[in-house]
Design a protein around this motif. Structure first.
Motif, PDB file in Angstrom:
ATOM      1  N   VAL A 276      11.038 121.992 -18.885  1.00  0.00           N
ATOM      2  CA  VAL A 276      10.388 123.077 -18.144  1.00  0.00           C
ATOM      3  C   VAL A 276      11.350 123.582 -17.079  1.00  0.00           C
ATOM      4  O   VAL A 276      11.800 122.817 -16.205  1.00  0.00           O
ATOM      5  CB  VAL A 276       9.086 122.584 -17.493  1.00  0.00           C
ATOM      6  N   LEU A 282       4.139 127.234 -16.544  1.00  0.00           N
ATOM      7  CA  LEU A 282       3.777 125.988 -17.212  1.00  0.00           C
ATOM      8  C   LEU A 282       2.341 126.101 -17.697  1.00  0.00           C
ATOM      9  O   LEU A 282       1.449 126.471 -16.928  1.00  0.00           O
ATOM     10  CB  LEU A 282       3.921 124.806 -16.254  1.00  0.00           C
ATOM     11  N   ALA A 368       5.751 126.113 -21.874  1.00  0.00           N
ATOM     12  CA  ALA A 368       6.373 126.760 -20.704  1.00  0.00           C
ATOM     13  C   ALA A 368       7.008 128.050 -21.184  1.00  0.00           C
ATOM     14  O   ALA A 368       7.841 128.037 -22.103  1.00  0.00           O
ATOM     15  CB  ALA A 368       7.392 125.861 -20.041  1.00  0.00           C
TER      16      ALA A 368
END
Length: 369
Positions: A276, A282, A368
């Motif tokens: 990420v 996210l 993400a």
């Protein structure tokens, strides 16, 4: 003229007539049918009606007239249908799904009604109105003189994210996405009234023009979305996590003793996806409880769908920004967040969080973007 003169003239005419050769006029029965010229087609007032021998020809003419009338009417109707069904001007979106399409906007006013077309049919899961959706949008102004680009999430590298029913703030678009499948590309033509003043002003769309856009439904995450894998055991000094059934929050058991003073992050399931990155959105399922009471204060499961958060840019509590950037998609992590990394000394009264509360989160990192 005298009576004598008149009588003499009459006698002279009779004498001349008697001198002419005698010709016998044929009777109708003596004339073959082929010798009769059908004169009904050009009949004028005062012309005698055709003889009985022309009935067949008259019937034939009637059939011909009827056929001509049918042809004329059919031509008129066909012409009308072709006119009514002639192709309306349309914007062309060309290109593969998942990539910015090439767009061609005609120099003609669009149809006055809202239109939705499915250009590419996806084969992924069906989108529910409460699902979390990731979609790329390319939008154009469409007026009589053509159009210009007003929106392109592909160029920005940041897709639209949110629940399907509230993805963009355009009710027509959000309604069109629900019920579609992941991998679908839609084309929407929206009159100004369907866009609304607020969104139109943000797009700089003139009131005289329409808005046309393509929508690529990249991903969808339903209420039962979760990561897969075998969960690791943790030290007994940390909260113990028991996974819930699909769509249900895990059970978190707080240990006896004081909460740690420092931020803790432990991997329960190691994901195999990309890390990420800071600034990405996210997408995850989460459950939050208080160390002090062990009671839940917030949960995406309670809201009925995964949630999306910009990460690493100060849009969430510091404990999330510091621990979730760099985690891999597909991971489940346990976070123990002391007050200074959470809501600080003020806490969050509306959530029942005091300024001294340590927070415990279990987060499934679904994606993400």
């Amino acid at each position: 003229m005298s009576e004598v003169e008149g009588r003499e003239d009459a006698e002279t005419e009779e004498t001349q007539e008697d001198a002419r050769p005698k010709v016998k006029m044929p009777q109708a029965r003596d004339i073959g049918r082929s010798g009769i010229t059908p004169h009904g087609l050009a009949a004028t007032k005062g012309r005698p009606a055709p003889r009985s021998g022309t009935r067949k020809a008259a019937k034939r003419r009637k059939v011909i007239y009827s056929a001509v009338a049918v042809v004329v009417v059919a031509a008129a109707v066909t012409g009308g249908v072709l006119y009514a069904n002639r192709p309306k001007p349309s914007v062309k979106f060309k290109g593969a799904f998942g990539k910015a399409p090439a767009v061609s906007v005609p120099k003609a006013k669009p149809a006055p009604k809202q239109q939705v077309k499915e250009l590419i049919h996806g084969t992924g899961p069906k989108v529910a109105s409460t699902d979390f959706v990731v979609a790329h949008l390319v939008g154009y102004q469409w007026g009589a003189k053509g159009g210009k680009e007003l929106l392109n999430t592909y160029k920005k590298g940041t897709p639209a994210t949110g629940t399907a029913s509230q993805l963009t703030g355009l009710p027509a678009l959000d309604k069109a996405i629900a019920g579609r499948t992941e991998g679908t590309r839609l084309e929407l033509t929206l009159p100004y009234a369907s866009v609304g003043d607020q969104v139109a002003q943000a797009l700089q769309l003139p009131k005289t023009d329409d808005f046309v856009l393509s929508v690529d439904v990249i991903n969808t995450f339903g209420k039962s979305a979760s990561v897969k894998g075998t969960q690791q055991t943790l030290d007994k000094s940390l909260p113990q996590v028991t996974p819930g059934a699909p769509g249900q929050a895990p059970t978190v058991k707080i240990p006896s003793g004081s909460a740690p003073s420092k931020l803790q992050v432990k991997t329960l399931i190691q994901g195999a996806g990309p890390a990420v990155a800071k600034g990405k959105t996210l997408i995850g399922q989460y459950d939050g409880v208080l160390w002090r009471t062990g009671k839940e204060f917030d949960s995406s499961y309670k809201h009925g769908a995964p949630a999306g958060f910009p990460i690493g840019v100060g849009q969430v509590i510091p404990g999330w920004d510091k621990t979730l950037v760099g985690q891999k998609v597909g991971s489940r992590v346990l976070l123990v967040v002391p007050p200074k990394e959470g809501y600080g000394s003020k806490g969050s009264p509306q959530a029942g969080i005091k300024g001294t509360d340590t927070l415990v989160f279990v987060v499934d990192i679904l994606g993400a973007v």
